[in-house]
Design a protein around this motif. Structure first.
Motif, PDB file in Angstrom:
ATOM      1  N   SER A 177       0.825  -1.219   0.000  1.00 24.70           N
ATOM      2  CA  SER A 177       0.000   0.000   0.000  1.00 24.70           C
ATOM      3  C   SER A 177       0.857   1.267   0.000  1.00 24.70           C
ATOM      4  O   SER A 177       0.384   2.343  -0.358  1.00 24.70           O
ATOM      5  CB  SER A 177      -0.938   0.005   1.213  1.00 24.70           C
ATOM      6  N   ASN A 178       2.135   1.132   0.407  1.00 19.01           N
ATOM      7  CA  ASN A 178       3.051   2.283   0.424  1.00 19.01           C
ATOM      8  C   ASN A 178       4.005   2.285  -0.758  1.00 19.01           C
ATOM      9  O   ASN A 178       5.003   3.010  -0.754  1.00 19.01           O
ATOM     10  CB  ASN A 178       3.858   2.277   1.733  1.00 19.01           C
ATOM     11  N   VAL A 180       3.834   3.391  -3.911  1.00 20.35           N
ATOM     12  CA  VAL A 180       4.014   4.617  -4.704  1.00 20.35           C
ATOM     13  C   VAL A 180       4.838   5.660  -3.953  1.00 20.35           C
ATOM     14  O   VAL A 180       5.806   6.203  -4.511  1.00 20.35           O
ATOM     15  CB  VAL A 180       2.656   5.179  -5.164  1.00 20.35           C
ATOM     16  N   THR A 193       3.028  -5.877  -8.672  1.00 15.52           N
ATOM     17  CA  THR A 193       1.633  -5.936  -8.239  1.00 15.52           C
ATOM     18  C   THR A 193       0.835  -6.734  -9.259  1.00 15.52           C
ATOM     19  O   THR A 193       1.199  -6.782 -10.437  1.00 15.52           O
ATOM     20  CB  THR A 193       1.039  -4.517  -8.072  1.00 15.52           C
ATOM     21  N   ASN A 201      -3.064   1.147  -8.409  1.00 13.11           N
ATOM     22  CA  ASN A 201      -1.785   1.620  -7.871  1.00 13.11           C
ATOM     23  C   ASN A 201      -0.769   1.909  -8.980  1.00 13.11           C
ATOM     24  O   ASN A 201       0.110   2.754  -8.818  1.00 13.11           O
ATOM     25  CB  ASN A 201      -1.207   0.639  -6.841  1.00 13.11           C
ATOM     26  N   GLU A 204      -1.766   5.325 -10.329  1.00 14.69           N
ATOM     27  CA  GLU A 204      -1.256   6.349  -9.415  1.00 14.69           C
ATOM     28  C   GLU A 204       0.241   6.575  -9.617  1.00 14.69           C
ATOM     29  O   GLU A 204       0.710   7.719  -9.679  1.00 14.69           O
ATOM     30  CB  GLU A 204      -1.532   5.938  -7.966  1.00 14.69           C
TER      31      GLU A 204
END
Length: 319
Positions: A177-178, A180, A193, A201, A204
């Protein structure tokens, strides 16, 4: 003044109308993934499409899931209103009482039947352009985030072993989740991923950092024994060429407890609304007749009726 006989007649008529309304509405529970995930969002989009495409005759309730194994396991005790998603290989494992279903076999697993494919789990190797990585071999000496516990993490680890990169890549201890922020501040050179494309993601990362998504060679794709998948140019910001990668099929299933007419209507409505779904969410654009070949095992008789009417390609094993 209205007499009691007339009132009784009116009551009976109202009862018939209400009962007819209830019978005309079919309620389905759709179990896919964790709330907040892309696959949960797909379920919400599919529910809206089913309601719109059947004029409210099919109402789908999306139910949160902890994963595909749970989805398959619950097929043992659910009724004809249950639809769930999973990679086809897990259905085969359940029917053979293998892998996560070892010692947990059930005759009801033999009643699982496919309805239609949904967006596949597609592998993405995302790297900062500053890292100067052109292909998978260029990951040697770099810091890569795989995450933990997900299909993308286990598949990414498998690819590092397959292509001689095990022990030659530094694996970052950062939550996916961190990814980027870690990429933007130089903490990592890239991340792996898996998700439907376009993956949120990756969107992003491409929008906020200068990144590339690596392609695999055809020989590498063959070595993974996964499905060759092409992510079209322009899917992500700054991506001017097609990306060749791999994917794991995901399919919507039910069981023989579902009646044929309901399975027929669900399948027919899905394919007839897919173009509209693709306009509002691009990941549905990756679903086409070509994915029918990824369905292992038998298709529900109701869905089969639609596919034969529509002239879809089918294998003997699917019928």
């Amino acid at each position: 003044m209205i007499n009691s006989a007339v009132l009784a007649g009116l009551g009976l008529a109202a009862s018939v109308i209400l009962t007819s309304g209830v019978q005309a509405e079919t309620r389905i529970t759709y179990k896919s993934a964790k709330a907040g995930s892309s696959y949960y969002q797909m379920g919400v989009e599919l529910a809206e499409a089913m309601k719109s495409g059947t004029n409210g005759e099919i109402i789908v309730t999306v139910e949160e899931s902890q994963g595909s194994v749970q989805n398959v396991m619950e097929a043992r005790g659910r009724g004809g209103d249950y639809v769930f998603t999973t990679p086809p290989a897990l259905v085969a494992s359940a029917q053979g009482a293998k892998g996560p279903f070892d010692g947990k076999g059930s005759p009801k697993f033999d009643d699982i039947r496919a309805l239609f494919p949904i967006p596949s789990l597609t592998m993405h190797f995302v790297v900062s352009k500053a890292a100067g990585v052109e292909d998978l071999s260029g990951l040697e000496g770099k810091t890569l985030l795989l995450g933990k516990g997900s299909f993308g993490a286990t598949e990414g680890e498998k690819y590092l072993k397959l292509f001689g990169l095990e022990g030659k890549v530094t694996l970052a201890e950062v939550e996916l989740s961190n990814a980027v922020p870690a990429l933007k501040n130089g903490q990592i050179d890239g991340f792996v991923t898996a998700g439907s494309w376009p993956a949120p993601n990756v969107v992003e990362a491409a929008a906020s950092a200068d990144v590339s998504v690596l392609s695999l060679s055809d020989a590498q794709v063959a070595e993974t024994k996964r499905t060759r998948t092409v992510i079209p140019a322009g899917t992500y910001a700054g991506q001017d060429q097609d990306i060749v990668t791999t994917s794991l099929a995901v399919v919507a299933y039910s069981t023989l407890a579902m009646d044929e007419d309901t399975a027929y209507q669900l399948t027919k409505t899905f394919w007839e609304t897919k173009a509209k779904l693709s306009e509002s969410a691009r990941w549905w654009a990756g679903v086409d007749q070509g994915l029918m070949g990824t369905i292992e095992g038998k298709i529900h008789p109701g869905a089969l009726r639609y596919y034969k009417e529509a002239g879809f390609p089918l294998t003997d094993a699917q019928q």
